[in-house]
Design a protein around this motif. Structure first.
Motif, PDB file in Angstrom:
ATOM      1  N   TYR A  86     -28.218  32.884  47.697  1.00  0.00           N
ATOM      2  CA  TYR A  86     -28.448  31.436  47.708  1.00  0.00           C
ATOM      3  C   TYR A  86     -29.003  30.964  46.366  1.00  0.00           C
ATOM      4  O   TYR A  86     -28.712  29.852  45.922  1.00  0.00           O
ATOM      5  N   ARG A  89     -26.421  29.620  44.102  1.00  0.00           N
ATOM      6  CA  ARG A  89     -25.536  28.650  44.747  1.00  0.00           C
ATOM      7  C   ARG A  89     -24.785  27.772  43.753  1.00  0.00           C
ATOM      8  O   ARG A  89     -23.684  27.304  44.036  1.00  0.00           O
ATOM      9  N   GLU A  90     -25.364  27.540  42.571  1.00  0.00           N
ATOM     10  CA  GLU A  90     -24.659  26.728  41.579  1.00  0.00           C
ATOM     11  C   GLU A  90     -23.442  27.456  41.022  1.00  0.00           C
ATOM     12  O   GLU A  90     -22.614  26.849  40.332  1.00  0.00           O
ATOM     13  N   HIS A  92     -21.277  28.667  42.999  1.00  0.00           N
ATOM     14  CA  HIS A  92     -20.255  28.403  44.029  1.00  0.00           C
ATOM     15  C   HIS A  92     -19.720  29.695  44.653  1.00  0.00           C
ATOM     16  O   HIS A  92     -18.515  29.845  44.858  1.00  0.00           O
ATOM     17  N   THR A  94     -21.667  31.153  47.437  1.00  0.00           N
ATOM     18  CA  THR A  94     -22.320  31.362  48.737  1.00  0.00           C
ATOM     19  C   THR A  94     -21.314  31.299  49.888  1.00  0.00           C
ATOM     20  O   THR A  94     -21.313  32.175  50.757  1.00  0.00           O
ATOM     21  N   THR A  95     -20.472  30.291  49.907  1.00  0.00           N
ATOM     22  CA  THR A  95     -19.473  30.181  50.976  1.00  0.00           C
ATOM     23  C   THR A  95     -18.479  31.312  50.902  1.00  0.00           C
ATOM     24  O   THR A  95     -18.085  31.890  51.925  1.00  0.00           O
TER      25      THR A  95
END
Length: 350
Positions: A86, A89-90, A92, A94-95
């Motif tokens: 997490y 997260r910047e 991209h 995490t998903t």
């Protein structure tokens, strides 16, 4: 149950059976067209040499493609806590990571896992090179650098597994296959395009001069390879031609063994001048060209890893090599060269 015979006692029953089989496309007593070319030549040669035609022997089956466990290479699992991911997260990811670790992600096909590794590495390296990295705390930046380095190091193995662990790729080498029809010797264009795509996809992350193809097209190209086991069909055709040429050569050698014995009217050396020879000569040239083209296209994909799994390396050497003496292409070329030499020897004597 007694086996179905091709010679029932009543002619009308035979006609009815053949008509039914032809209608259903199940003509098990019909001869493969490539086999027919070879057998017609054998028959004509035997008549010319005044010898009985050879009893055709069935070619051996092609080798089995290695099992999945023999094709796949081990890749150490990278473990990061949820909070650690997490924190990035910047970037991209995490998903993407969550999808990969889900129940569906863990059983995803090999091709999807390959796409995941490509996308993950791309996002990690893009993040490292962008402004987001400047905003990360020192421990998170170090984690990002470590993850990117690890994934880049693992990518050759991930690329290998993405291809060699896929069912679509393995199906192209299926032993459940037949020789190629004479009018379909050339590699299917869609399959050659698939091999070129796979080669670019495997090279692009490591070679800046190779433009990266769209990863979304991966499944479509793999499906093209699955639609027809061309590799297996090609190998079977080479082995069939080798066996029939060896049988025809034996006819020539028996006649050569008879001192000062010549067929009436002489004997032509070129295969194209023989009875039933022109069509066969053309077929043999096209077969060799198709094999050379296809095996050259396949080769680089078997070299994706510097040290591929032993079973795969052995399969490539024994069945797909263009140089190994016992591989089908070399054995076919040797049988053809020997046959031509025996024709020349008899022609020179006569």
């Amino acid at each position: 149950m007694a086996p179905t015979m091709c010679t029932p006692s009543e002619p009308w029953r035979l006609a009815t059976l053949l008509l039914a089989l032809a209608t259903l496309g199940l003509g098990g007593c019909t001869e493969d067209a490539g086999e027919a070319l070879l057998r017609d030549y054998q028959q004509a040669l035997a008549e010319r040499l005044e010898q009985p035609p050879p009893e055709p022997a069935a070619p051996d089956n092609i080798g089995a493609f290695p099992e999945l466990r023999e094709r796949r290479v081990a890749i150490p699992e990278v473990r990061e806590g949820l909070l650690d991911v997490y924190a990035l997260r910047e970037c991209h990811i995490t998903t993407l990571v969550a999808e990969r670790n889900s129940a569906l992600g863990r059983v995803a096909p090999a091709s999807q896992r390959w796409r995941y590794e490509l996308t993950l590495l791309e996002r990690l390296e893009s993040c490292l090179a962008g402004e987001a990295a400047d905003r990360l705390a020192a421990p998170d930046l170090a984690r990002l650098e470590r993850l990117a380095a690890t994934k880049r190091e693992q990518l050759p193995a991930a690329t290998w597994n993405g291809l060699f662990a896929s069912e679509e790729w393995a199906d192209n080498f299926s032993r459940v296959s037949s020789p190629l029809p004479p009018d379909a010797l050339a590699p299917p264009p869609a399959q050659r395009e698939a091999l070129a795509y796979l080669r670019r996809l495997s090279l692009a992350p490591f070679d800046p001069e190779v433009s990266r193809p769209d990863p979304e097209a991966l499944e479509g190209h793999l499906q093209a390879l699955r639609e027809r086991p061309y590799t297996a069909e090609l190998l079977r055709t080479l082995m069939l031609a080798e066996r029939r040429l060896e049988e025809a050569t034996a006819l020539l050698e028996r006649r050569l063994a008879e001192e000062a014995s010549c067929p009436a009217g002489g004997f032509p050396a070129p295969l194209k001048q023989a009875a039933a020879g022109p069509a066969l000569a053309d077929w043999l040239v096209r077969l060799e060209g198709a094999a050379e083209t296809w095996l050259a296209d396949l080769g680089p994909l078997f070299a994706t890893l510097e040290a591929p799994p032993p079973a795969v390396a052995a399969y490539h050497r024994e069945w797909l090599s263009r140089e190994h003496a016992e591989a089908p292409l070399s054995a076919f070329r040797r049988a053809l060269a020997t046959h031509r030499e025996r024709r020349r020897a008899l022609a020179e004597r006569c």
